[in-house]
Design a protein around this motif. Structure first.
Motif, PDB file in Angstrom:
ATOM      1  N   GLY A  17      44.594 -14.126  19.491  1.00  0.00           N
ATOM      2  CA  GLY A  17      43.340 -13.634  19.616  1.00  0.00           C
ATOM      3  C   GLY A  17      43.190 -12.525  20.495  1.00  0.00           C
ATOM      4  N   LEU A  18      43.922 -12.614  21.936  1.00  0.00           N
ATOM      5  CA  LEU A  18      44.064 -11.337  22.529  1.00  0.00           C
ATOM      6  C   LEU A  18      44.564 -10.141  21.859  1.00  0.00           C
ATOM      7  CD1 LEU A  18      45.236 -12.852  25.630  1.00  0.00           C
ATOM      8  CD2 LEU A  18      42.939 -12.336  25.176  1.00  0.00           C
ATOM      9  N   ARG A  19      45.442 -10.007  20.983  1.00  0.00           N
ATOM     10  CA  ARG A  19      46.067  -8.947  20.311  1.00  0.00           C
ATOM     11  C   ARG A  19      45.169  -8.434  19.125  1.00  0.00           C
ATOM     12  NH1 ARG A  19      52.178 -11.194  19.603  1.00  0.00           N
ATOM     13  NH2 ARG A  19      52.898 -10.328  21.596  1.00  0.00           N
ATOM     14  N   ALA A  20      44.188  -9.442  18.830  1.00  0.00           N
ATOM     15  CA  ALA A  20      43.702  -9.046  17.395  1.00  0.00           C
ATOM     16  C   ALA A  20      42.197  -8.143  17.797  1.00  0.00           C
ATOM     17  CB  ALA A  20      43.183 -10.044  16.694  1.00  0.00           C
ATOM     18  N   ALA A  21      41.596  -8.348  18.973  1.00  0.00           N
ATOM     19  CA  ALA A  21      40.415  -7.871  19.441  1.00  0.00           C
ATOM     20  C   ALA A  21      40.365  -6.388  19.771  1.00  0.00           C
ATOM     21  CB  ALA A  21      39.956  -8.585  20.743  1.00  0.00           C
ATOM     22  N   ALA A  22      39.645  -5.566  19.398  1.00  0.00           N
ATOM     23  CA  ALA A  22      39.803  -4.195  19.602  1.00  0.00           C
ATOM     24  C   ALA A  22      38.723  -3.777  20.682  1.00  0.00           C
ATOM     25  CB  ALA A  22      39.671  -3.566  18.263  1.00  0.00           C
ATOM     26  N   PRO A  23      38.988  -3.189  21.927  1.00  0.00           N
ATOM     27  CA  PRO A  23      38.032  -2.555  22.696  1.00  0.00           C
ATOM     28  C   PRO A  23      37.352  -1.244  22.328  1.00  0.00           C
ATOM     29  CG  PRO A  23      40.307  -2.305  23.552  1.00  0.00           C
ATOM     30  CD  PRO A  23      40.297  -2.921  21.987  1.00  0.00           C
ATOM     31  N   ARG A  24      36.413  -0.984  23.096  1.00  0.00           N
ATOM     32  CA  ARG A  24      35.850   0.489  22.618  1.00  0.00           C
ATOM     33  C   ARG A  24      37.110   1.755  23.133  1.00  0.00           C
ATOM     34  NH1 ARG A  24      30.951   0.787  26.933  1.00  0.00           N
ATOM     35  NH2 ARG A  24      31.027   2.982  26.631  1.00  0.00           N
ATOM     36  N   PRO A  25      36.794   2.839  22.505  1.00  0.00           N
ATOM     37  CA  PRO A  25      37.949   3.727  22.712  1.00  0.00           C
ATOM     38  C   PRO A  25      38.094   4.052  24.064  1.00  0.00           C
ATOM     39  CG  PRO A  25      35.932   4.706  21.503  1.00  0.00           C
ATOM     40  CD  PRO A  25      35.907   3.080  21.680  1.00  0.00           C
ATOM     41  N   GLU A  26      37.641   4.217  24.864  1.00  0.00           N
ATOM     42  CA  GLU A  26      37.696   4.676  26.253  1.00  0.00           C
ATOM     43  C   GLU A  26      38.611   3.580  27.103  1.00  0.00           C
ATOM     44  OE1 GLU A  26      33.151   5.326  25.828  1.00  0.00           O
ATOM     45  OE2 GLU A  26      34.550   3.877  25.259  1.00  0.00           O
ATOM     46  N   ILE A  27      38.694   2.568  26.550  1.00  0.00           N
ATOM     47  CA  ILE A  27      39.627   1.452  27.028  1.00  0.00           C
ATOM     48  C   ILE A  27      41.287   1.390  26.449  1.00  0.00           C
ATOM     49  CG2 ILE A  27      40.079  -1.045  27.701  1.00  0.00           C
ATOM     50  CD1 ILE A  27      36.910  -1.053  27.983  1.00  0.00           C
ATOM     51  N   CYS A 164      36.750  -6.568  28.523  1.00  0.00           N
ATOM     52  CA  CYS A 164      36.641  -5.124  28.261  1.00  0.00           C
ATOM     53  C   CYS A 164      35.372  -4.475  28.571  1.00  0.00           C
ATOM     54  CB  CYS A 164      37.080  -4.566  26.889  1.00  0.00           C
ATOM     55  SG  CYS A 164      38.890  -4.875  26.743  1.00  0.00           S
ATOM     56  N   ALA A 165      34.141  -5.381  28.332  1.00  0.00           N
ATOM     57  CA  ALA A 165      33.054  -4.997  28.725  1.00  0.00           C
ATOM     58  C   ALA A 165      32.407  -5.004  30.307  1.00  0.00           C
ATOM     59  CB  ALA A 165      31.945  -5.974  28.111  1.00  0.00           C
ATOM     60  N   MET A 166      33.560  -5.964  30.969  1.00  0.00           N
ATOM     61  CA  MET A 166      33.272  -6.031  32.348  1.00  0.00           C
ATOM     62  C   MET A 166      33.898  -4.717  33.034  1.00  0.00           C
ATOM     63  SD  MET A 166      35.241  -6.751  35.407  1.00  0.00           S
ATOM     64  CE  MET A 166      36.555  -7.423  34.804  1.00  0.00           C
ATOM     65  N   PRO A 174      28.725   4.139  29.916  1.00  0.00           N
ATOM     66  CA  PRO A 174      27.283   3.643  29.496  1.00  0.00           C
ATOM     67  C   PRO A 174      27.402   2.556  28.599  1.00  0.00           C
ATOM     68  CG  PRO A 174      27.997   5.692  28.574  1.00  0.00           C
ATOM     69  CD  PRO A 174      29.058   5.477  29.647  1.00  0.00           C
ATOM     70  N   PRO A 175      26.515   1.905  27.852  1.00  0.00           N
ATOM     71  CA  PRO A 175      26.777   0.958  26.746  1.00  0.00           C
ATOM     72  C   PRO A 175      27.062   1.752  25.541  1.00  0.00           C
ATOM     73  CG  PRO A 175      24.604   0.682  28.036  1.00  0.00           C
ATOM     74  CD  PRO A 175      25.278   1.882  28.736  1.00  0.00           C
ATOM     75  N   PRO A 176      28.071   0.949  24.960  1.00  0.00           N
ATOM     76  CA  PRO A 176      28.503   1.605  23.510  1.00  0.00           C
ATOM     77  C   PRO A 176      27.134   2.396  22.845  1.00  0.00           C
ATOM     78  CG  PRO A 176      29.347  -0.368  23.743  1.00  0.00           C
ATOM     79  CD  PRO A 176      28.619  -0.502  24.785  1.00  0.00           C
ATOM     80  N   GLY A 177      27.430   3.525  22.125  1.00  0.00           N
ATOM     81  CA  GLY A 177      26.294   3.976  21.567  1.00  0.00           C
ATOM     82  C   GLY A 177      25.521   5.054  22.342  1.00  0.00           C
ATOM     83  N   VAL A 178      25.548   4.854  23.617  1.00  0.00           N
ATOM     84  CA  VAL A 178      24.729   5.802  24.675  1.00  0.00           C
ATOM     85  C   VAL A 178      25.675   6.723  25.240  1.00  0.00           C
ATOM     86  CG1 VAL A 178      23.349   5.641  26.641  1.00  0.00           C
ATOM     87  CG2 VAL A 178      23.525   3.612  24.982  1.00  0.00           C
ATOM     88  N   THR A 179      25.129   8.032  25.306  1.00  0.00           N
ATOM     89  CA  THR A 179      25.794   9.100  25.758  1.00  0.00           C
ATOM     90  C   THR A 179      25.167   9.450  26.928  1.00  0.00           C
ATOM     91  OG1 THR A 179      26.060  10.121  23.483  1.00  0.00           O
ATOM     92  CG2 THR A 179      26.295  11.566  25.340  1.00  0.00           C
ATOM     93  N   ASN A 180      26.283   9.390  28.193  1.00  0.00           N
ATOM     94  CA  ASN A 180      25.811   9.946  29.508  1.00  0.00           C
ATOM     95  C   ASN A 180      25.664  11.391  29.413  1.00  0.00           C
ATOM     96  OD1 ASN A 180      25.864  10.599  32.357  1.00  0.00           O
ATOM     97  ND2 ASN A 180      27.606   9.120  32.587  1.00  0.00           N
ATOM     98  N   LEU A 181      24.409  11.931  30.064  1.00  0.00           N
ATOM     99  CA  LEU A 181      24.014  13.179  30.016  1.00  0.00           C
ATOM    100  C   LEU A 181      25.047  13.924  30.687  1.00  0.00           C
ATOM    101  CD1 LEU A 181      20.241  12.905  30.609  1.00  0.00           C
ATOM    102  CD2 LEU A 181      21.347  13.359  28.494  1.00  0.00           C
ATOM    103  N   ASN A 182      25.738  13.439  31.567  1.00  0.00           N
ATOM    104  CA  ASN A 182      26.649  14.061  32.091  1.00  0.00           C
ATOM    105  C   ASN A 182      27.853  14.602  31.582  1.00  0.00           C
ATOM    106  OD1 ASN A 182      25.132  14.412  34.742  1.00  0.00           O
ATOM    107  ND2 ASN A 182      26.233  12.334  35.585  1.00  0.00           N
TER     108      ASN A 182
END
Length: 188
Positions: A17-27, A164-166, A174-182
């Motif tokens: 289960g730990l190996r199968a889950a895919a985090p967001r690309p920044e992680i 990974c969310a923590m 920022p949350p997935p799909g949201v672009t930080n203006l900076n």
């Protein structure tokens, strides 16, 4: 001649289960050697969180398994984490930060339906200023999250995604799909 015993099925499912889950690309996740003395069976991952190409947080997630169970764990599996992140210097002294950082973990686990019991941990915030021969960079501030919890099933993929969310919250992503203006490239 006896064959070596295989890992217990519960541990094998939890690792899968730990190996199968895919985090967001920044992680970025990587399997690392697990501590051998904490439980009969263990597995570990390290994470690096990147923001605009810079490392802003890191962590380890360790899965422990004791087929005989462990009274303090209230089960036979345990997830243990250590997360460190850079802070904006003005946040280092915020008295509400530890409580907020704790909710980053508990809310993330709940949002990913990662059922758990026996959760506990500590949040540490530090500020460092260098002097004398070590004088140099501007003061730094860091946040450290140490926590552990017992998954109530061997379906650990949700726990990895919650962790990974923590990490993302701790790193200020920022949350997935949201672009930080900076982080946006300006077009002339």
């Amino acid at each position: 001649m006896a064959t070596p015993s295989a890992d217990p099925e519960a541990f094998t499912r939890a690792v899968a289960g730990l190996r199968a889950a895919a985090p967001r690309p920044e992680i970025l996740l990587e399997e690392i050697p697990a501590p051998q003395r904490l439980a009969p069976f263990s597995f570990a991952l390290s994470a690096t969180v990147l923001r605009s190409g810079d490392e802003v947080a890191s962590g380890r997630l360790i899965l422990l398994h004791d087929p005989a169970g462990h009274e303090a764990w209230r089960g036979d599996l345990r997830l243990v984490t250590l997360v460190t992140a850079e802070l904006e210097p003005d946040m280092a002294g915020d008295p509400l930060l530890p409580a907020v950082a704790w909710t980053w973990l508990t809310d993330a686990l709940e949002q990913h339906a990662a059922a758990y019991t026996a959760i506990g941990g500590t949040i540490t915030q530090t500020a460092s200023t260098r002097f004398g021969e070590l004088a140099g960079p501007v003061p730094t501030a860091d946040l450290e999250v140490r926590a552990s919890w017992t998954p109530t099933s061997t379906s650990t993929g949700a726990h990895l995604l919650g962790w990974c969310a923590m990490l993302a919250s701790t790193a200020g992503l920022p949350p997935p799909g949201v672009t930080n203006l900076n982080d946006r490239h300006r077009v002339a």
